[in-house]
Design a protein around this motif. Structure first.
Motif, PDB file in Angstrom:
ATOM      1  N   VAL A 183       0.839  -1.196   0.000  1.00  0.00           N
ATOM      2  CA  VAL A 183       0.000   0.000   0.000  1.00  0.00           C
ATOM      3  C   VAL A 183       0.881   1.255   0.000  1.00  0.00           C
ATOM      4  N   ASN A 184       1.992   1.220   0.719  1.00  0.00           N
ATOM      5  CA  ASN A 184       2.904   2.371   0.735  1.00  0.00           C
ATOM      6  C   ASN A 184       3.474   2.650  -0.649  1.00  0.00           C
ATOM      7  N   THR A 185       3.817   1.578  -1.367  1.00  0.00           N
ATOM      8  CA  THR A 185       4.339   1.748  -2.727  1.00  0.00           C
ATOM      9  C   THR A 185       3.277   2.322  -3.641  1.00  0.00           C
ATOM     10  N   ALA A 186       2.051   1.826  -3.516  1.00  0.00           N
ATOM     11  CA  ALA A 186       0.948   2.356  -4.316  1.00  0.00           C
ATOM     12  C   ALA A 186       0.733   3.834  -4.003  1.00  0.00           C
ATOM     13  N   ARG A 187       0.851   4.199  -2.719  1.00  0.00           N
ATOM     14  CA  ARG A 187       0.693   5.598  -2.314  1.00  0.00           C
ATOM     15  C   ARG A 187       1.788   6.463  -2.948  1.00  0.00           C
ATOM     16  N   THR A 188       3.017   5.947  -2.955  1.00  0.00           N
ATOM     17  CA  THR A 188       4.130   6.705  -3.544  1.00  0.00           C
ATOM     18  C   THR A 188       3.916   6.917  -5.039  1.00  0.00           C
ATOM     19  N   HIS A 189       3.534   5.864  -5.752  1.00  0.00           N
ATOM     20  CA  HIS A 189       3.271   5.996  -7.185  1.00  0.00           C
ATOM     21  C   HIS A 189       2.143   6.995  -7.450  1.00  0.00           C
ATOM     22  N   THR A 190       1.117   6.936  -6.598  1.00  0.00           N
ATOM     23  CA  THR A 190      -0.015   7.854  -6.775  1.00  0.00           C
ATOM     24  C   THR A 190       0.427   9.295  -6.596  1.00  0.00           C
ATOM     25  N   GLN A 191       1.210   9.547  -5.559  1.00  0.00           N
ATOM     26  CA  GLN A 191       1.675  10.919  -5.319  1.00  0.00           C
ATOM     27  C   GLN A 191       2.585  11.393  -6.439  1.00  0.00           C
ATOM     28  N   ASN A 192       3.439  10.493  -6.948  1.00  0.00           N
ATOM     29  CA  ASN A 192       4.334  10.865  -8.046  1.00  0.00           C
ATOM     30  C   ASN A 192       3.556  11.226  -9.306  1.00  0.00           C
ATOM     31  N   LEU A 193       2.522  10.441  -9.623  1.00  0.00           N
ATOM     32  CA  LEU A 193       1.775  10.739 -10.839  1.00  0.00           C
ATOM     33  C   LEU A 193       0.939  12.013 -10.675  1.00  0.00           C
ATOM     34  N   LEU A 194       0.434  12.279  -9.470  1.00  0.00           N
ATOM     35  CA  LEU A 194      -0.288  13.532  -9.252  1.00  0.00           C
ATOM     36  C   LEU A 194       0.638  14.726  -9.469  1.00  0.00           C
ATOM     37  N   ASN A 195       1.878  14.616  -8.988  1.00  0.00           N
ATOM     38  CA  ASN A 195       2.848  15.704  -9.175  1.00  0.00           C
ATOM     39  C   ASN A 195       3.177  15.907 -10.649  1.00  0.00           C
ATOM     40  N   LYS A 196       3.404  14.791 -11.357  1.00  0.00           N
ATOM     41  CA  LYS A 196       3.753  14.898 -12.774  1.00  0.00           C
ATOM     42  C   LYS A 196       2.603  15.457 -13.604  1.00  0.00           C
ATOM     43  N   LEU A 197       1.384  15.078 -13.254  1.00  0.00           N
ATOM     44  CA  LEU A 197       0.214  15.556 -13.993  1.00  0.00           C
ATOM     45  C   LEU A 197      -0.193  16.969 -13.575  1.00  0.00           C
ATOM     46  N   VAL A 199      -1.765  17.942 -10.853  1.00  0.00           N
ATOM     47  CA  VAL A 199      -3.124  17.965 -10.298  1.00  0.00           C
ATOM     48  C   VAL A 199      -3.012  17.738  -8.795  1.00  0.00           C
ATOM     49  N   HIS A 200      -4.109  18.012  -8.085  1.00  0.00           N
ATOM     50  CA  HIS A 200      -4.070  17.972  -6.625  1.00  0.00           C
ATOM     51  C   HIS A 200      -4.919  16.866  -6.019  1.00  0.00           C
ATOM     52  N   SER A 201      -5.621  16.113  -6.832  1.00  0.00           N
ATOM     53  CA  SER A 201      -6.485  15.066  -6.288  1.00  0.00           C
ATOM     54  C   SER A 201      -6.620  13.932  -7.282  1.00  0.00           C
ATOM     55  N   ALA A 202      -7.062  12.787  -6.749  1.00  0.00           N
ATOM     56  CA  ALA A 202      -7.302  11.637  -7.620  1.00  0.00           C
ATOM     57  C   ALA A 202      -8.396  11.944  -8.632  1.00  0.00           C
ATOM     58  N   LEU A 203      -9.398  12.701  -8.219  1.00  0.00           N
ATOM     59  CA  LEU A 203     -10.491  13.037  -9.127  1.00  0.00           C
ATOM     60  C   LEU A 203      -9.996  13.848 -10.321  1.00  0.00           C
ATOM     61  N   GLU A 204      -9.101  14.808 -10.068  1.00  0.00           N
ATOM     62  CA  GLU A 204      -8.534  15.592 -11.164  1.00  0.00           C
ATOM     63  C   GLU A 204      -7.705  14.709 -12.089  1.00  0.00           C
ATOM     64  N   ALA A 205      -6.947  13.771 -11.506  1.00  0.00           N
ATOM     65  CA  ALA A 205      -6.122  12.869 -12.318  1.00  0.00           C
ATOM     66  C   ALA A 205      -6.986  11.995 -13.204  1.00  0.00           C
ATOM     67  N   ILE A 206      -8.089  11.484 -12.649  1.00  0.00           N
ATOM     68  CA  ILE A 206      -8.996  10.637 -13.422  1.00  0.00           C
ATOM     69  C   ILE A 206      -9.634  11.438 -14.559  1.00  0.00           C
ATOM     70  N   SER A 207     -10.040  12.676 -14.260  1.00  0.00           N
ATOM     71  CA  SER A 207     -10.633  13.536 -15.286  1.00  0.00           C
ATOM     72  C   SER A 207      -9.646  13.797 -16.415  1.00  0.00           C
ATOM     73  N   LEU A 208      -8.391  14.075 -16.057  1.00  0.00           N
ATOM     74  CA  LEU A 208      -7.356  14.320 -17.063  1.00  0.00           C
ATOM     75  C   LEU A 208      -7.121  13.065 -17.898  1.00  0.00           C
ATOM     76  N   ALA A 209      -7.068  11.905 -17.230  1.00  0.00           N
ATOM     77  CA  ALA A 209      -6.840  10.642 -17.936  1.00  0.00           C
ATOM     78  C   ALA A 209      -7.957  10.361 -18.937  1.00  0.00           C
ATOM     79  N   MET A 210      -9.184  10.653 -18.548  1.00  0.00           N
ATOM     80  CA  MET A 210     -10.315  10.380 -19.436  1.00  0.00           C
ATOM     81  C   MET A 210     -10.347  11.368 -20.601  1.00  0.00           C
ATOM     82  N   ARG A 211      -9.882  12.585 -20.399  1.00  0.00           N
ATOM     83  CA  ARG A 211      -9.753  13.522 -21.526  1.00  0.00           C
ATOM     84  C   ARG A 211      -8.731  13.009 -22.533  1.00  0.00           C
ATOM     85  N   ALA A 212      -7.712  12.306 -22.025  1.00  0.00           N
ATOM     86  CA  ALA A 212      -6.680  11.744 -22.901  1.00  0.00           C
ATOM     87  C   ALA A 212      -7.110  10.433 -23.549  1.00  0.00           C
TER      88      ALA A 212
END
Length: 221
Positions: A183-197, A199-212
Motif C-alpha cells: 500500500v505504501n508503494t501504491a501511495r508513492t506511485h499515486t503521489q508521483n503521478l499527481l505531481n507529474k500531472l 493535479v491535486h487530487s485523484a479526481l482531477e487525475a482521473i478527469s485528465l486521464a479520461m480527456r486523454a
C-alpha cells in the motif's frame, strides 16, 4: 543498389542483436552498430547518419519518446519507427507528434518489419490499421485533449498502471493488490503521478486521464 542505413536500439541485447543479424541479410540494408540505451543511440546516430532508426519504446519504465527531439536534432533526415509491445494509443499520439513515422508491434515477423523499413525509407509511414482511426481522431481533436495526452506521456509504465486502476475506480489498497505491491508503494506511485500531472487530487487525475482517452477496463455495474 542504394543501401538504407539502419540504427536499432533495444535494451534486450539478445533480441536487438538477433534482429540486427536478420536485417543485415537484406542486400539493400546496412545495419549500424546496435544501441542498448539512449546515450549510445544518440552517439551512433551522430556519426552513422542513419536513414531509418528503429527504437524500442520503453527502456525499463522510461519512455524513449522524450529522446526523439535530441535524435532528430542530430539527424533531421532520419525516419523513426517505434518497435514496441505497447498498444497505448496515447503513447502513439505522443510519438507521432514528436516526429515518429512508424509504429510496429513486436508481434510482427521480420519480413513485415523489413517491408515497413523500406516503406519508411522511401518517405512513407506505417500505423497498424486497428489503431489508425483512433490515432487520427486524437490528432485532430482540440488543444485540451492534446495537453492531457502530453501530461500523461511523462508517466512511467508503473504510474500509468496505477492511473488506469484509478480510472477503474479502485482504491489504494485495491490498487496495491492488483499490482502486487505494498500500500505504501501504491501511495508513492499515486503521489508521483499527481505531481507529474500537475493535479491535486485523484479526481482531477482521473478527469485528465479520461480527456486523454483512458476508459474503465470493466464497465460499471
Amino acid at each position: 543498389m542504394r543501401q538504407t542505413r539502419i540504427l536499432v536500439m533495444d535494451d534486450h541485447r539478445l533480441f536487438v542483436e538477433t534482429l540486427a543479424v536478420r536485417l543485415a541479410m537484406e542486400p539493400d540494408i546496412e545495419v549500424l552498430p546496435v544501441a542498448h540505451d539512449i546515450k549510445g543511440m544518440l552517439a551512433i546516430a551522430k556519426t552513422g547518419r542513419p536513414d531509418v532508426v528503429v527504437l524500442d519504446l520503453m527502456l525499463g519504465s522510461v519512455s524513449t519518446v522524450g529522446a526523439l527531439q535530441d535524435l532528430l536534432d542530430r539527424c533531421p533526415e532520419a525516419r523513426v519507427i517505434f518497435l514496441t509491445a505497447a498498444q497505448d494509443v496515447s503513447l502513439m499520439v505522443q510519438a507521432v507528434r514528436s516526429g515518429a513515422v512508424g509504429w510496429v508491434p513486436k508481434s510482427v515477423g521480420a519480413d513485415q518489419l523489413i517491408r515497413v523499413i523500406r516503406t519508411v525509407a522511401l518517405g512513407g509511414g506505417y500505423i497498424p490499421s486497428r489503431s489508425l482511426a483512433e490515432l487520427l481522431r486524437r490528432l485532430t481533436t482540440g488543444d485540451e485533449v492534446a495537453e492531457a495526452e502530453h501530461r500523461l506521456a511523462s508517466l512511467t509504465q508503473r504510474e500509468r498502471q496505477v492511473l488506469s486502476c484509478m480510472v477503474d475506480g479502485l482504491g489504494r489498497s485495491q490498487i496495491a493488490e492488483s499490482l502486487g505491491v505494498s500500500v505504501n508503494t501504491a501511495r508513492t506511485h499515486t503521489q508521483n503521478l499527481l505531481n507529474k500531472l500537475e493535479v491535486h487530487s485523484a479526481l482531477e487525475a482521473i478527469s485528465l486521464a479520461m480527456r486523454a482517452g483512458l476508459r474503465p477496463s470493466v464497465p460499471a455495474a
